[in-house]
Design a protein around this motif. Structure first.
Motif, mmCIF file in Angstrom:
data_model
loop_
_atom_site.group_PDB
_atom_site.id
_atom_site.type_symbol
_atom_site.label_atom_id
_atom_site.label_comp_id
_atom_site.label_asym_id
_atom_site.label_seq_id
_atom_site.Cartn_x
_atom_site.Cartn_y
_atom_site.Cartn_z
ATOM 1 N N UNK A 21 4.565 0.652 1.455
ATOM 2 C CA UNK A 21 4.484 1.571 2.332
ATOM 3 C C UNK A 21 3.501 2.060 2.955
ATOM 4 N N UNK A 22 2.381 2.255 2.293
ATOM 5 C CA UNK A 22 1.047 2.631 2.905
ATOM 6 C C UNK A 22 0.212 1.573 3.612
ATOM 7 N N UNK A 23 0.514 0.525 3.266
ATOM 8 C CA UNK A 23 -0.302 -0.672 3.600
ATOM 9 C C UNK A 23 0.647 -2.050 4.162
ATOM 10 N N UNK A 24 1.757 -1.842 5.029
ATOM 11 C CA UNK A 24 2.608 -2.684 5.021
ATOM 12 C C UNK A 24 2.161 -4.108 5.783
ATOM 13 N N UNK A 25 1.345 -3.783 6.641
ATOM 14 C CA UNK A 25 0.753 -5.242 7.274
ATOM 15 C C UNK A 25 -0.052 -6.080 6.120
ATOM 16 N N UNK A 78 5.844 -0.294 -4.822
ATOM 17 C CA UNK A 78 6.662 0.471 -3.676
ATOM 18 C C UNK A 78 5.577 1.260 -2.849
ATOM 19 N N UNK A 79 4.648 2.088 -3.374
ATOM 20 C CA UNK A 79 3.715 2.885 -2.644
ATOM 21 C C UNK A 79 2.905 2.108 -1.684
ATOM 22 N N UNK A 128 -10.979 2.124 -5.268
ATOM 23 C CA UNK A 128 -11.661 1.159 -4.532
ATOM 24 C C UNK A 128 -10.423 0.564 -3.489
ATOM 25 N N UNK A 129 -10.768 0.130 -2.463
ATOM 26 C CA UNK A 129 -10.073 -0.086 -1.259
ATOM 27 C C UNK A 129 -9.548 -1.769 -1.372
ATOM 28 N N UNK A 180 2.514 1.243 -12.068
ATOM 29 C CA UNK A 180 1.714 2.447 -11.951
ATOM 30 C C UNK A 180 0.684 2.545 -10.884
ATOM 31 N N UNK A 230 -6.149 8.195 -9.282
ATOM 32 C CA UNK A 230 -6.350 7.713 -7.839
ATOM 33 C C UNK A 230 -7.183 6.432 -8.217
ATOM 34 N N UNK A 231 -6.767 5.432 -7.250
ATOM 35 C CA UNK A 231 -7.443 4.058 -6.935
ATOM 36 C C UNK A 231 -8.511 4.387 -5.938
ATOM 37 N N UNK A 265 -2.086 8.704 -14.471
ATOM 38 C CA UNK A 265 -2.183 7.890 -13.323
ATOM 39 C C UNK A 265 -3.260 8.471 -12.385
ATOM 40 N N UNK A 299 2.849 -7.408 3.417
ATOM 41 C CA UNK A 299 3.956 -8.183 4.077
ATOM 42 C C UNK A 299 2.814 -9.778 4.283
#
Lengths: 377, 225
Positions: free
Chosen positions: B202-206, B198-199, B6-7, B70, B3-4, B1, B209
């Protein structure tokens, strides 16, 4: 390499050679973390790789790791041994046995590899390094703050830009339903399907749906959680959670740490089976996995002794390796003729050079010749 | 796996039948993919949308779940059959979109269905695209299911003696009928879900959601209509 030798290079699935610079990078990160934890008064311990299966997997932090444990028969004692799948249970054993007379709170730290029989989506490796801290015999909120801050400061020191600390209350749903959760509820919680829970006839399911909806940044999650009608014990836990968040925010501001988000997902229960009170998981954006986890649990050795409260965290060095920024300055490598005196080598090293004896290889950036250093084109 | 880097957020959608039902929903969420997306001849795999921060990838249904699990994609749309088959711990499925509805069932030749008593089974052989789900389902009943993995045209397996029973998606039942097979047991009701990594949540909740809420609103108004 002929075909035969190439085949010899094959490793079992989930195992890998750590080569330069990755091995150096991991060692550097571990040294940095150990120095940092020692400066907060944590003492290093080094438990063995193998233990008797029944003590490694005794009730407590170790019990849930049974399916992940490699086992082998000890030809000497004829007893079953387990290769540690996690270090926290070993720390719990040490704290409650050999170090039971040490004054409390007892602060211990460790950095060692663990082995697991199963790879997961989070981790394809079956061997990886865990670095962590445990504090035993003090259940105050001060220690909760200390544990979270140590993890955050450590990760920032390693050069991680963005970190999310996601807090949860282990066993929240089980306590709300008095342990009477239906399979449908469990699956809806695991999938975070709040609509399915909200449509349920069970009142507790509706409350869980609301708690699920609250998940997100601590600033918005806490007020929503505080509005829930909960049994007294859980209200108290939410209260502790809220205090912890404000103390953490104050500490983060005090140190002017940037890029840290506090989030709450109270229902994150998987893997927190032995935890009591609070639990947390560390994430970093665009790194598909957990950087580490931590929380509160109880340590007990022998059935007659009262359990001791403990909290701690573990960082997973394989995931962190993917997220950490290595130092940007390229190493300066100096080629020095083998005829030079050893004191000359020592002097050059003291000046900050990494030296390579003999003919310059393709990595060398500079050359030393009769007292003169010249760059290599 | 890996790291991504691109944002951009990435939404993975399945090719084929479900995509047709999904398109109006995407439109209701104000997600408009670039024109190449609807061009079957395009060799592109990743498509931009009218939102600069959101890209779409179009992959096989089972691969949607894999990409999201993944962390290769942050959001996805996939049938509950694929979710149950893989049982990925890193996927949250917060929303039932109410599209792609069908059921996953056990079927066998009509003549067998008349004479056989399933209560007497201890070991059965089954042709299916869902070996893990099938084995788990029968294990709960104390039956050992030996699964032969096929990727399509399950109905032909009994005819050619590969396995007397199959586990497959059924919507109208006409394919089964055409092959003289009877549906004997429903394992699962299937519909498409919005899934998230899931990750990522958690890291970009706004951000995540906000997209979940858009899909919730769009799917609620579609189901009410």
């Amino acid at each position: 390499m002929d075909k035969n030798n190439t085949e010899l290079a094959l490793l079992p699935s989930g195992f890998a050679d750590l080569l330069p610079p990755d091995a150096e990078e991991e060692a550097r990160a571990i040294t940095l973390l150990m120095k940092h934890f020692a400066a907060f008064g944590y003492h290093r311990v080094k438990p063995p790789l193998l233990e008797f299966e029944d003590s490694l997997l005794a009730p407590g932090p170790g019990a849930r790791m049974a399916p992940d444990t490699f086992r082998l028969m000890d030809p000497v004692s004829h007893r079953m041994l387990g290769l540690r799948p996690d270090i926290t249970p070993q720390i719990a054993r040490i704290a409650s046995s050999r170090l039971c007379k040490e004054p409390r709170p007892l602060r211990l730290t460790y950095a060692s590899d663990v082995l697991r029989t199963r790879a997961s989506q989070l981790r394809t490796r079956r061997q990886f390094c865990q670095v962590g801290c445990e504090i035993i015999g003090d259940g105050t909120i001060d220690t909760d703050v200390e544990i979270c801050m140590l993890a955050l400061i450590g990760l920032k020191d390693l050069g991680l830009k963005n970190i999310t600390l996601d807090l949860n209350i282990p066993g929240f749903a089980a306590r709300l339903t008095d342990g009477k959760m239906t399979e449908d509820m469990k699956s809806a919680i695991r999938q975070r399907n709040q609509d399915a829970l909200a449509a349920s006839d069970i009142p507790a399911a509706k409350t869980i749906a609301k708690a699920m909806q609250a998940a997100g940044p601590a600033k918005t999650a806490l007020p929503a959680l505080q509005k829930l009608e909960l049994p007294e014990a859980l209200t108290k836990d939410i209260d502790i959670l809220s205090q912890l968040c404000s103390q953490l925010e104050a500490a983060i501001n005090d140190l002017a740490l940037t890029g840290i988000s506090l989030t709450i997902d109270i229902l994150d229960q998987d893997g927190f089976e032995y935890h009591k009170g609070l639990g947390f998981t560390l994430f970093s954006p665009h790194i598909g996995g957990e950087l580490g986890r931590g929380g509160c649990y109880e340590v007990q050795f022998g059935e007659s002794d009262p359990p001791e409260t403990a909290r701690g965290f573990t960082l997973y060095m394989d995931t962190i390796g993917k997220a950490a920024t290595p130092p940007s300055a390229p190493p300066k490598l100096l080629a020095v003729p083998s005829s030079e005196k050893w004191t000359t080598l020592q002097d050059l090293q003291n000046q900050g050079w990494t030296i390579l004896r003999g003919a310059p290889d393709h990595n060398c950036t500079h050359r030393y010749d009769s007292g003169k250093i010249t760059p290599i084109e | 796996m890996s790291a991504q880097t691109e944002q951009n957020l990435i939404l993975a959608v399945p090719k084929g039948r479900i995509l047709k039902e999904l398109m109006p929903l995407l439109q209701a969420c104000d997600i408009i993919p670039e024109p190449d997306f609807s061009d079957d001849n395009s060799r592109k795999l990743r498509f931009s949308t009218n939102h600069p921060g959101l890209d779409i990838i179009r992959v096989r249904a089972f691969d949607v779940a894999t990409f999201v699990a993944y962390g290769g994609a942050h959001l996805g749309v996939v049938g509950s059959d694929a979710l149950e088959e893989f049982d990925y711990s890193e996927i949250y499925a917060p929303l039932d979109l109410g599209i792609g509805k069908c059921r996953l069932s056990v079927a066998m030749p009509e003549e067998d269905a008349k004479t056989e008593d399933p209560a007497r089974w201890s070991h059965i052989r089954i042709a299916t695209k869902y070996p893990s789900l099938t084995a788990r389902h029968f294990a709960r009943r104390g039956v050992q299911a030996e699964c032969i993995k096929l990727n399509g045209a399950m109905e032909i397996a009994p005819m050619l003696g590969l396995a007397r029973r199959i586990v497959d998606l059924v919507s109208t039942g006409s394919t089964l009928k055409a092959n003289q097979m009877a549906e004997v047991e429903k394992i699962l009701d299937v519909s498409s879900r919005l899934i998230v990594n899931r990750s990522a949540i958690k890291t970009m909740p706004e951000q995540i959601n906000a997209w979940i809420e858009k899909f919730r609103t769009a799917s609620a108004s579609r189901n009410a209509a």
